[in-house]
Write an enzyme that holds these catalytic residues in place. Structure first.
Site, PDB file in Angstrom:
ATOM      1  NE  ARG A  51       1.690  -3.758  -4.188  1.00 38.99           N
ATOM      2  CZ  ARG A  51       2.381  -2.927  -5.171  1.00 38.99           C
ATOM      3  NH1 ARG A  51       3.337  -3.395  -5.980  1.00 38.99           N
ATOM      4  NH2 ARG A  51       3.092  -1.246  -4.774  1.00 38.99           N
ATOM      5  CB  ALA A  53      -4.390   2.105  -7.431  1.00 39.27           C
ATOM      6  CD  GLN A 201       3.545  -1.312   0.374  1.00 34.97           C
ATOM      7  OE1 GLN A 201       4.708  -1.328   1.369  1.00 34.97           O
ATOM      8  NE2 GLN A 201       2.105  -2.046   0.159  1.00 34.97           N
ATOM      9  CG  ASP A 242      -4.146   3.481  -3.437  1.00 35.36           C
ATOM     10  OD1 ASP A 242      -2.920   3.940  -3.055  1.00 35.36           O
ATOM     11  OD2 ASP A 242      -3.542   2.362  -3.890  1.00 35.36           O
ATOM     12  CG  ASN A 252       0.243   6.611  -3.381  1.00 34.90           C
ATOM     13  OD1 ASN A 252      -0.282   6.006  -3.316  1.00 34.90           O
ATOM     14  ND2 ASN A 252       1.569   6.589  -2.928  1.00 34.90           N
ATOM     15  CE  LYS A 253       0.583   1.313   0.533  1.00 32.90           C
ATOM     16  NZ  LYS A 253      -0.257   0.149   1.827  1.00 32.90           N
TER      17      LYS A 253
HETATM   18  O1  MRU Z   1      -1.206  -1.522  -0.397  1.00 33.60           O
HETATM   19  P1  MRU Z   1      -0.171  -1.572  -2.126  1.00 33.60           P
HETATM   20  O2  MRU Z   1       0.905  -2.185  -2.303  1.00 33.60           O
HETATM   21  O3  MRU Z   1      -1.543  -2.049  -2.648  1.00 33.60           O
HETATM   22  O4  MRU Z   1      -0.266  -0.215  -2.465  1.00 33.60           O
HETATM   23  C1  MRU Z   1       0.110   0.407  -3.097  1.00 33.60           C
HETATM   24  C2  MRU Z   1       0.048   2.104  -3.684  1.00 33.60           C
HETATM   25  O5  MRU Z   1      -0.010   2.770  -2.443  1.00 33.60           O
HETATM   26  C3  MRU Z   1       0.376   2.440  -4.909  1.00 33.60           C
HETATM   27  O6  MRU Z   1       1.882   3.769  -4.313  1.00 33.60           O
HETATM   28  C4  MRU Z   1      -0.918   3.024  -5.737  1.00 33.60           C
HETATM   29  O7  MRU Z   1      -1.775   2.516  -6.018  1.00 33.60           O
HETATM   30  C5  MRU Z   1      -0.216   3.621  -6.865  1.00 33.60           C
HETATM   31  S1  MRU Z   1      -0.188   1.886  -7.868  1.00 33.60           S
HETATM   32  C6  MRU Z   1       0.411   2.922 -10.041  1.00 33.60           C
END
Ligand code: MRU
Length: 363
Positions: A51, A53, A201, A242, A252-253
């Site tokens: 997971r 991006a 995460q 993302d 983002n998350k």
């Molecule tokens: O759902 P995920 O764990 O894939 O989400 C990840 C995020 O939101 C990260 O902050 C984002 O992808 C940046 S990763 C360098």
């Protein structure tokens, strides 16, 4: 980066076979897993064994290469492209990597496709590492400048959300790259790690990464950030993204937006680490970004390690309660102090991003 002193990437190729670290088992178990066929790549992305991006993009690129090894025909190229594109909707690196692979492969002789695909996927992975290291170097200067203004050499306190570390990318990470660089440069840094419900995460992955590199940190509940900011305990926020739209809005998350609001209210710099493959030039407003809706049981239940070492899932909510699980939110550009890209730090605005577009067009 290193696990127990040994260097790893989060995805790698060896003798034509692709390997990942299964992130659903971290921090309690480091299990290496082979992505042997297209189905296992799709499962790995959907179930979040990989997971983040940039890593989703690199995995999809390798996934296309794996599919073409099985069957390099035009029909299979299109079929695998579509199947991989539908794995997760928000991180735009997925589409970026697949489109780059597709345009590179479509004109190739069918007999060459599998090997060309593998080498293009490897280029995407290598470029991701270089991009993130450059982000680390630019972000280091922000941390250095805050450190120089601190009294008594006290640590720079950095708040981060989710996991935008090396395991969210191929290596280095985005938001954590400046922190790794600062640590390497001998600066005293301390990280507030948002736990990042529902999938944790932060608590599981960011804390594991930082611990493995000896970087001081505390895991905090998702609601603690604003309080710590009010008490002067946060000097800087750095998060990942993302998808970032052409006007500088950042998706983002889930929970990132609330941290940006609190940072603004407390005059704390709020930076987003942005590799350029995460820019969606086709959208001009973050609210146009499709937000992934994930399963209810990520909210109603939680995974953890029991005293006997086994991995267990327990229910948190009444059996009759339903949950809603939006995986991402959008932070408007005006709440963002700057975007840390591989080309340097830019304004979160049309004009800031336009400068990057120009730099990219020279490649
Ligand atoms: O759902 P995920 O764990 O894939 O989400 C990840 C995020 O939101 C990260 O902050 C984002 O992808 C940046 S990763 C360098």
């Amino acid at each position: 980066m290193k696990i127990d002193g040994k260097s790893y990437r989060s995805i790698w190729e060896k003798d034509g076979r692709i390997w990942i670290i299964d992130q659903t088992l971290l921090p309690h178990e480091v299990q290496i897993k082979e992505l042997a066929d297209l189905t296992s790549v799709i499962t790995a992305i959907c179930d979040m064994q990989v997971r983040g991006a940039p890593l989703i993009g690199a995995t999809a690129a390798y996934g296309l290469a794996i599919a073409l090894k099985e069957n390099p025909s035009d029909a299979n190229l299109e079929k695998a492209f579509k199947a991989l594109l539908s794995t997760r909707p928000t991180a735009v690196n997925l589409r970026w990597a697949l489109e780059r692979m597709h345009s590179h492969l479509i004109g190739q002789l069918v007999s060459n496709r599998a090997s060309v695909a593998m080498s293009e996927a490897a280029s995407i992975a290598d470029e991701d590492v270089a991009i993130n290291e450059a982000i680390g170097n630019h972000g280091l200067e922000v941390i250095r400048s805050i450190a120089s203004g601190k009294k008594n050499n006290s640590p720079v306190n950095i708040l981060t959300h989710c996991n935008a570390g090396w395991i969210a990318t191929v290596d280095w990470g985005t938001a954590l790259a400046p922190i790794y660089k600062a640590h390497e440069a001998g600066l005293d840094v301390h990280v507030w790690v948002d736990e990042t419900r529902p999938r944790n995460q932060g608590a599981a992955l960011t804390a594991w990464e930082l611990g493995a590199h000896g970087i001081p940190h505390h895991v905090i509940v998702d609601n603690a950030g604003g309080h710590l900011m009010q008490r002067g305990l946060v000097d800087l926020c750095i998060v990942g993204t993302d998808r970032t739209t052409a006007n500088g809005d950042v998706c983002n998350k889930i929970g990132t937006y609330l941290k940006a609001l609190a940072a603004k209210d407390n005059q704390i710099p709020f930076y987003v680490a942005l590799p350029t493959p995460t820019i969606d030039w086709t959208l001009e407003d973050g609210l146009q970004i499709p937000i992934e809706q994930r399963a209810e049981d990520e909210v109603t239940h939680i995974w953890g390690q029991a005293n006997d070492g086994s991995r267990q899932k327990v229910r948190l909510t009444p059996t009759s309660s339903h949950a809603r699980n939006d995986a991402f939110d959008v932070t408007p550009a005006h709440l963002i102090s700057g975007l840390i890209t591989e080309f340097g730090i830019i304004d979160a605005s049309y004009s800031g991003l336009e400068g990057i577009r120009e730099a990219l067009s020279k490649y």
